[in-house]
Design a protein around this motif. Structure first.
Motif, short mmCIF file in Angstrom:
data_model
loop_
_atom_site.label_atom_id
_atom_site.label_comp_id
_atom_site.label_asym_id
_atom_site.label_seq_id
_atom_site.Cartn_x
_atom_site.Cartn_y
_atom_site.Cartn_z
N GLY A 89 1.07 -1.54 0.10
CA GLY A 89 0.49 -0.01 0.00
C GLY A 89 0.77 0.92 0.13
O GLY A 89 0.40 2.51 0.39
N ALA A 90 2.02 1.23 -0.84
CA ALA A 90 2.74 2.68 -0.64
C ALA A 90 3.04 2.96 -2.46
O ALA A 90 2.79 2.07 -3.13
CB ALA A 90 4.22 1.83 -0.10
N SER A 91 3.30 4.07 -2.28
CA SER A 91 3.58 4.83 -3.18
C SER A 91 5.20 5.04 -3.62
O SER A 91 6.07 4.30 -2.78
CB SER A 91 3.33 6.31 -3.54
OG SER A 91 4.31 7.08 -2.87
N ILE A 92 5.69 4.40 -4.73
CA ILE A 92 6.85 4.15 -5.74
C ILE A 92 7.10 5.63 -6.47
O ILE A 92 6.20 5.70 -7.40
CB ILE A 92 7.34 3.40 -5.63
CG1 ILE A 92 8.53 2.63 -6.54
CG2 ILE A 92 6.08 2.99 -7.18
CD1 ILE A 92 8.57 1.11 -6.36
N ASP A 93 8.38 6.19 -6.16
CA ASP A 93 8.36 6.87 -7.43
C ASP A 93 10.11 6.79 -7.26
O ASP A 93 10.59 6.26 -6.03
CB ASP A 93 8.20 8.27 -7.84
CG ASP A 93 8.36 9.36 -8.56
OD1 ASP A 93 8.91 8.72 -9.73
OD2 ASP A 93 7.57 9.87 -9.03
N VAL A 94 10.81 8.00 -8.97
CA VAL A 94 12.66 8.67 -8.11
C VAL A 94 12.75 8.54 -7.31
O VAL A 94 12.22 10.03 -6.54
CB VAL A 94 13.01 8.48 -9.65
CG1 VAL A 94 14.02 9.10 -9.17
CG2 VAL A 94 13.20 7.46 -10.45
#
Length: 243
Positions: A89-94
């Motif tokens: 349930g986490a966001s991910i990005d650089v």
């Protein structure tokens, strides 16, 4: 208090196809035994998004720690980081800290930081980085899930750093006895010992030597007294046992 428990997820179509032989599970098992963390199961799964997400969610709910290997590189089929983020349930990005680590590594080698390499800086915002002293691209810990590379040399280096911050329990020790018998000759006594000493793991491993049967009896426990008691009873039952 019981030791923490763990599961491992080995991710990669190349493992399931037989193209690549896994050694990371064997390495992890040995390191966790020293750390006092009980590895309860290892799952081998392919590079399938739904399978990775479901497996991470299931094992994360069941175990104190989940260790993954594979699928965090720069190519299109390296989907583990995104799947773990979704599962938890986490966001991910650089992330800037991961980008800086990679940028420094590639700058030192005169290598371009292209889009594919930048994918390896995609890290969930809530995660803690796992250092990669071999090739820089970090792994991460998100909740109780620890995401690491599949290349054995990199996996082992990442694990070295990770385990310094993972609390373990009591170290499990073992003793081994070799008997010139078949398993059928010793099964009843081992069953009785297992019932009398539930905190001791007792395993028997037969082999054919060419001249006859042998069986190795391995007893394991975090309690030295229980281990010694079982060893004494084994020697009483089988005086010829060689330790």
């Amino acid at each position: 208090m019981p030791n923490p428990t763990a599961a491992m997820i080995v991710i990669g179509d190349e493992i399931l196809s037989g193209r690549t032989r896994d050694s990371n599970a064997h390495h992890l098992a040995g390191r966790l035994a020293i750390q006092g963390i009980d590895l309860r199961e290892v799952r081998f799964i392919g590079d399938d998004r739904a399978t990775i997400i479901a497996t991470v969610q299931e094992l994360s709910a069941q175990r104190d720690h989940v260790f993954t290997s594979g699928g965090i590189g720069p190519t299109h089929d390296d989907i583990t980081a995104d799947c773990v983020a979704e599962a938890m349930g986490a966001s991910i990005d650089v992330r800037d800290d991961a980008r800086a680590v990679l940028q420094a590594y590639y700058d030192a080698r005169g290598t371009e930081m292209n889009g594919a390499r930048l994918r390896m800086a995609r890290i969930p915002g809530e995660a803690t980085l796992i250092d990669n002293p071999v090739s820089a691209a970090p792994g991460f810990s998100l909740g109780n899930v620890h995401v690491m590379a599949g290349v054995p040399r990199i996996f082992e280096a990442m694990l070295d750093g990770l385990l310094r911050r993972v609390e373990g329990g009591r170290q499990v020790t073992s003793r081994s006895f070799l008997l010139d018998r078949g398993e059928g000759d010793i099964a009843d006594i081992l069953r009785q010992l297992a019932g009398d000493h539930p905190d001791v793991s007792i395993g028997s491993y037969p082999a054919w030597t060419g001249a006859g049967y042998q069986v190795a009896v391995v007893v394991r426990s975090a309690e030295a007294g229980d281990l010694d008691a079982v060893a004494t009873k084994l020697r009483e039952a089988f005086p010829e046992a060689r330790e």
